[in-house]
Design an enzyme around this catalytic site. Structure first.
Site, PDB file in Angstrom:
ATOM      1  N   SER A   1       0.836  -1.213   0.000  1.00 14.15           N
ATOM      2  CA  SER A   1       0.000   0.000   0.000  1.00 14.15           C
ATOM      3  C   SER A   1       0.864   1.255   0.000  1.00 14.15           C
ATOM      4  O   SER A   1       0.357   2.352   0.179  1.00 14.15           O
ATOM      5  CB  SER A   1      -0.926  -0.004   1.218  1.00 14.15           C
ATOM      6  OG  SER A   1      -0.170  -0.106   2.403  1.00 14.15           O
TER       7      SER A   1
ATOM      8  N   ASN B   1      -1.484  -2.533  13.316  1.00 15.59           N
ATOM      9  CA  ASN B   1      -2.933  -2.277  13.343  1.00 15.59           C
ATOM     10  C   ASN B   1      -3.276  -1.003  14.107  1.00 15.59           C
ATOM     11  O   ASN B   1      -4.100  -0.202  13.658  1.00 15.59           O
ATOM     12  CB  ASN B   1      -3.664  -3.468  13.961  1.00 15.59           C
ATOM     13  CG  ASN B   1      -3.471  -4.729  13.140  1.00 15.59           C
ATOM     14  OD1 ASN B   1      -2.963  -4.663  12.018  1.00 15.59           O
ATOM     15  ND2 ASN B   1      -3.856  -5.874  13.693  1.00 15.59           N
TER      16      ASN B   1
ATOM     17  N   THR C   1     -38.907  28.110  -9.082  1.00 13.12           N
ATOM     18  CA  THR C   1     -39.245  26.754  -8.641  1.00 13.12           C
ATOM     19  C   THR C   1     -39.580  26.009  -9.927  1.00 13.12           C
ATOM     20  O   THR C   1     -40.099  26.613 -10.873  1.00 13.12           O
ATOM     21  CB  THR C   1     -40.459  26.731  -7.691  1.00 13.12           C
ATOM     22  OG1 THR C   1     -41.603  27.211  -8.400  1.00 13.12           O
ATOM     23  CG2 THR C   1     -40.253  27.591  -6.453  1.00 13.12           C
ATOM     24  N   HIS C   2     -39.240  24.744  -9.988  1.00  9.45           N
ATOM     25  CA  HIS C   2     -39.403  23.934 -11.211  1.00  9.45           C
ATOM     26  C   HIS C   2     -38.684  24.574 -12.398  1.00  9.45           C
ATOM     27  O   HIS C   2     -39.077  24.368 -13.542  1.00  9.45           O
ATOM     28  CB  HIS C   2     -40.880  23.745 -11.566  1.00  9.45           C
ATOM     29  CG  HIS C   2     -41.742  23.357 -10.412  1.00  9.45           C
ATOM     30  ND1 HIS C   2     -41.956  22.046 -10.042  1.00  9.45           N
ATOM     31  CD2 HIS C   2     -42.427  24.120  -9.515  1.00  9.45           C
ATOM     32  CE1 HIS C   2     -42.749  22.019  -8.989  1.00  9.45           C
ATOM     33  NE2 HIS C   2     -43.042  23.253  -8.629  1.00  9.45           N
TER      34      HIS C   2
ATOM     35  N   SER D   1     -13.589  26.435 -27.455  1.00 11.61           N
ATOM     36  CA  SER D   1     -13.822  25.197 -28.185  1.00 11.61           C
ATOM     37  C   SER D   1     -12.769  25.081 -29.282  1.00 11.61           C
ATOM     38  O   SER D   1     -12.252  26.077 -29.767  1.00 11.61           O
ATOM     39  CB  SER D   1     -15.226  25.243 -28.786  1.00 11.61           C
ATOM     40  OG  SER D   1     -15.272  24.495 -29.981  1.00 11.61           O
TER      41      SER D   1
ATOM     42  N   LYS E   1     -17.292  30.093 -28.738  1.00 18.17           N
ATOM     43  CA  LYS E   1     -17.592  29.448 -27.461  1.00 18.17           C
ATOM     44  C   LYS E   1     -16.760  29.947 -26.276  1.00 18.17           C
ATOM     45  O   LYS E   1     -15.577  30.218 -26.406  1.00 18.17           O
ATOM     46  CB  LYS E   1     -17.401  27.920 -27.589  1.00 18.17           C
ATOM     47  CG  LYS E   1     -18.488  27.218 -28.381  1.00 18.17           C
ATOM     48  CD  LYS E   1     -19.850  27.383 -27.781  1.00 18.17           C
ATOM     49  CE  LYS E   1     -20.390  26.275 -26.977  1.00 18.17           C
ATOM     50  NZ  LYS E   1     -20.187  24.930 -27.171  1.00 18.17           N
TER      51      LYS E   1
ATOM     52  N   ASN F   1     -16.755  28.273 -22.606  1.00 16.63           N
ATOM     53  CA  ASN F   1     -17.410  27.197 -21.857  1.00 16.63           C
ATOM     54  C   ASN F   1     -17.069  27.209 -20.363  1.00 16.63           C
ATOM     55  O   ASN F   1     -15.923  27.453 -19.991  1.00 16.63           O
ATOM     56  CB  ASN F   1     -16.999  25.842 -22.440  1.00 16.63           C
ATOM     57  CG  ASN F   1     -17.504  25.655 -23.850  1.00 16.63           C
ATOM     58  OD1 ASN F   1     -18.537  26.198 -24.221  1.00 16.63           O
ATOM     59  ND2 ASN F   1     -16.757  24.896 -24.635  1.00 16.63           N
TER      60      ASN F   1
ATOM     61  N   GLU G   1     -18.454  22.279 -14.822  1.00 12.72           N
ATOM     62  CA  GLU G   1     -18.892  20.964 -15.303  1.00 12.72           C
ATOM     63  C   GLU G   1     -18.034  19.862 -14.690  1.00 12.72           C
ATOM     64  O   GLU G   1     -18.532  18.798 -14.303  1.00 12.72           O
ATOM     65  CB  GLU G   1     -18.809  20.909 -16.828  1.00 12.72           C
ATOM     66  CG  GLU G   1     -19.868  21.782 -17.493  1.00 12.72           C
ATOM     67  CD  GLU G   1     -19.574  22.021 -18.971  1.00 12.72           C
ATOM     68  OE1 GLU G   1     -19.079  21.113 -19.650  1.00 12.72           O
ATOM     69  OE2 GLU G   1     -19.850  23.132 -19.445  1.00 12.72           O
TER      70      GLU G   1
ATOM     71  N   TYR H   1      -8.925  -6.223  13.003  1.00 14.91           N
ATOM     72  CA  TYR H   1      -8.366  -5.769  11.728  1.00 14.91           C
ATOM     73  C   TYR H   1      -8.458  -6.843  10.656  1.00 14.91           C
ATOM     74  O   TYR H   1      -8.230  -8.025  10.899  1.00 14.91           O
ATOM     75  CB  TYR H   1      -6.885  -5.360  11.905  1.00 14.91           C
ATOM     76  CG  TYR H   1      -6.249  -4.918  10.599  1.00 14.91           C
ATOM     77  CD1 TYR H   1      -6.389  -3.612  10.141  1.00 14.91           C
ATOM     78  CD2 TYR H   1      -5.535  -5.814   9.799  1.00 14.91           C
ATOM     79  CE1 TYR H   1      -5.847  -3.203   8.928  1.00 14.91           C
ATOM     80  CE2 TYR H   1      -4.986  -5.413   8.583  1.00 14.91           C
ATOM     81  CZ  TYR H   1      -5.149  -4.100   8.160  1.00 14.91           C
ATOM     82  OH  TYR H   1      -4.614  -3.710   6.953  1.00 14.91           O
TER      83      TYR H   1
ATOM     84  N   GLN I   1      -7.279  -1.903   4.338  1.00 14.20           N
ATOM     85  CA  GLN I   1      -6.226  -1.146   3.663  1.00 14.20           C
ATOM     86  C   GLN I   1      -6.804  -0.287   2.523  1.00 14.20           C
ATOM     87  O   GLN I   1      -6.216   0.708   2.134  1.00 14.20           O
ATOM     88  CB  GLN I   1      -5.172  -2.113   3.115  1.00 14.20           C
ATOM     89  CG  GLN I   1      -4.003  -1.445   2.432  1.00 14.20           C
ATOM     90  CD  GLN I   1      -2.837  -2.387   2.225  1.00 14.20           C
ATOM     91  OE1 GLN I   1      -2.088  -2.658   3.152  1.00 14.20           O
ATOM     92  NE2 GLN I   1      -2.709  -2.914   1.031  1.00 14.20           N
TER      93      GLN I   1
ATOM     94  N   LYS J   1      -7.840   4.009   2.798  1.00 19.79           N
ATOM     95  CA  LYS J   1      -7.087   5.249   2.582  1.00 19.79           C
ATOM     96  C   LYS J   1      -7.201   5.761   1.156  1.00 19.79           C
ATOM     97  O   LYS J   1      -7.414   6.952   0.933  1.00 19.79           O
ATOM     98  CB  LYS J   1      -5.626   5.034   2.995  1.00 19.79           C
ATOM     99  CG  LYS J   1      -5.464   4.998   4.516  1.00 19.79           C
ATOM    100  CD  LYS J   1      -4.121   4.574   4.975  1.00 19.79           C
ATOM    101  CE  LYS J   1      -3.879   3.089   4.935  1.00 19.79           C
ATOM    102  NZ  LYS J   1      -4.927   2.237   5.505  1.00 19.79           N
TER     103      LYS J   1
HETATM  104  N1  ARG Z   1      -0.903  -1.195   5.242  1.00 18.71           N
HETATM  105  C1  ARG Z   1      -1.801  -1.688   6.209  1.00 18.71           C
HETATM  106  C2  ARG Z   1      -3.137  -0.929   6.103  1.00 18.71           C
HETATM  107  O1  ARG Z   1      -3.156   0.104   5.556  1.00 18.71           O
HETATM  108  C3  ARG Z   1      -1.236  -1.513   7.589  1.00 18.71           C
HETATM  109  C4  ARG Z   1      -1.808  -2.457   8.591  1.00 18.71           C
HETATM  110  C5  ARG Z   1      -1.342  -3.830   8.329  1.00 18.71           C
HETATM  111  N2  ARG Z   1      -1.723  -4.747   9.360  1.00 18.71           N
HETATM  112  C6  ARG Z   1      -1.710  -6.061   9.168  1.00 18.71           C
HETATM  113  N3  ARG Z   1      -2.078  -6.779  10.191  1.00 18.71           N
HETATM  114  N4  ARG Z   1      -1.367  -6.607   8.057  1.00 18.71           N
HETATM  115  O2  ARG Z   1      -4.167  -1.407   6.546  1.00 18.71           O
END
Ligand code: ARG
Length: 457
Positions: free
Chosen positions: A22, A109, A154-155, A276, A282, A284, A289, A316, A321, A324
């Site tokens: 990751s 974790n 309205t509408h 354009s 144009k 735009n 958008e 966990y 993962q 994020k």
């Molecule tokens: N890269 C992992 C995550 O974002 C970190 C935690 C990993 N923990 C594990 N028990 N493998 O979730």
């Protein structure tokens, strides 16, 4: 070689490693990871779990790793499993066995739970700053254009005359609620999870409150299992961001309409519009958008987060993962959109005459005529019906309500007198709407005052 290689007897598989990694996503939390580790090392030293010399050495080395990363003397290894493993590996490379002591009484974790919360807290403050700045821009424009009258809809049908400022301030009110949601999310992010270890806490004699203080958290989490499993805060922020984007998208849609030749209520500054490749005439509104389009991805991130979480047992699981990438995308999107929307709005011009002329057509003062009759004693339902007839005839005769002669009005009702013309005058229609929160200039100025106070809190 992997840190956990001891348990395994086969060679690593590159494809599996890449799939598992990751680092591409979580490397942006390097600062949080390092400062979190520094606080942990400080606490380990204070509690006598490692020696003070070791604690100091770890802290100083982490500090130098941070400096090296910041000024480009150290690059993040794209082959690393994640940011936590990377930092620990660099630390151990630099100071050997002492570096290996850092992970005492900690797991990735609780480490990732900590980093993610710290990062989220920081981003909430940045998003809040941008939302505030947009509200200030709206207030500024509303003051500058306080006398501009436009049709309210309205509408998407012309309904009643309003002040442009009133319409713009409607968005400011939405954004104030967005600020409230961001504050709320921040509160729930403000719980320090480190010390929960893998899931059950630790046998080491740690002091989680020291870490909490060092890292500026308000509270410490109460349940170690919940600490490493909870991603509610990420869902909440993704939700708050989706709402901000929804508001921006509605505003964008309005701007797109207003910039069209059909409306021509406003004109964007050349630097915030695009041309354009084939049609030379144009101009735009691409930015708006794109904002409207990007709103969809923030909804997608929210739903993906909720779906990812809904079926996983405690505590966990690696599914998490995914959290994020989704939240970071929402954060980046909303910040990018707000950052460009603000100057685009600030530099736009509102076309007073076009707005006013549009307000003059469409019988948007018909409610005022009905109210006038009602105030003179006619039951409102009858007044409403009679006004409908007057409008129908006026459409036929191609007249606006203020162009109908008094004699003609008298044929409809003896209650109508020459004061009718003042009553249905657009400016007066606006200024009469003095009910709290209404569109009169007096009330709109009051609204600006109250919003400004709210913003200052
Ligand atoms: N890269 C992992 C995550 O974002 C970190 C935690 C990993 N923990 C594990 N028990 N493998 O979730």
């Amino acid at each position: 070689m992997k840190m956990w290689a001891g348990r395994f007897s086969k060679e690593e598989n590159k494809e599996v490693n890449d799939f598992n990694s990751s680092i591409r996503v979580d490397s942006r939390m390097y600062k949080e990871d390092i400062t979190g580790s520094m606080a942990h090392a400080f606490m380990l030293g204070k509690c006598g779990i490692i020696s003070n010399e070791d604690s100091e050495l770890i802290i100083n080395t982490l500090d130098s790793i941070l400096t090296d990363l910041e000024n480009g003397n150290l690059e993040i290894d794209p082959e690393a499993e994640d940011i936590h493993m990377f930092v620990e590996e660099v630390l151990t490379n630099r100071i050997g066995a002492v570096g290996k002591k850092l992970h005492t009484a900690r797991s990735r974790n609780d480490q990732v739970a900590l980093d993610f919360r710290m990062y989220t807290k920081k981003e909430i403050l940045e998003i809040k700053g941008l939302v505030k700045s947009l509200i200030e821009t709206i207030i500024y424009i509303s003051k500058q254009n306080i006398d501009l009258i436009m049709p309210g809809y309205t509408h998407l049908q012309r309904a009643q005359p309003i002040l442009l400022s009133h319409q713009l301030l409607a968005y400011a009110n939405m954004l104030i609620r967005d600020l409230g949601r961001l504050d709320d999310t921040y509160k729930r992010c403000d719980y320090m999870p480190l010390g929960s270890a893998a899931l059950a806490g630790t046998t080491h004699n740690i002091d989680r409150f020291i870490v909490k203080e060092k890292l500026g958290f308000k509270n410490v989490t109460l349940n170690s299992i919940d600490s490493v499993s909870d991603r509610d805060f990420a869902v909440e922020l993704a939700n708050a961001i989706s709402l901000i984007m929804m508001h921006l998208s509605r505003f964008s849609e309005e701007i797109i309409l207003w910039c069209s030749w059909e409306f021509k209520f406003m004109e964007l500054d050349d630097s915030y519009a695009t041309g354009s490749s084939i049609m030379p005439q144009k101009k735009n509104p691409d930015i708006t958008e794109l904002i409207r389009g990007k709103t969809g991805r923030t909804y997608g991130n929210l739903i993906a987060l909720l779906t990812m979480l809904k079926g996983i047992p405690l505590a966990y699981n690696k599914d998490m993962q995914e959290d994020k990438e989704l939240l970071f995308d929402s954060i980046d999107t909303v910040k990018e959109c707000l950052s460009i929307f603000i100057p685009m709005l600030k530099t736009a011009t509102f076309l007073k005459d076009n707005m006013y002329n549009a307000a003059k057509k469409g019988f948007i003062n018909a409610t005022d005529l009905a109210d006038y009759l009602a105030k003179k004693g006619m039951p409102f339902r009858d007044a409403y019906k009679l006004t409908g007839t007057i409008v129908k005839d006026a459409i036929k005769d191609n007249l606006t309500l203020d162009e109908i002669k008094l004699e003609k009005y008298k044929e409809y009702s003896e209650l109508i007198d020459s004061d009718i013309y003042h009553e249905i005058d657009l400016r007066n229609c606006v200024d009469k709407r003095l009910s709290f929160g209404g569109t009169s200039k007096e009330m709109v100025l009051k609204q600006i005052e109250l919003l400004t106070n709210e913003l200052g809190k």
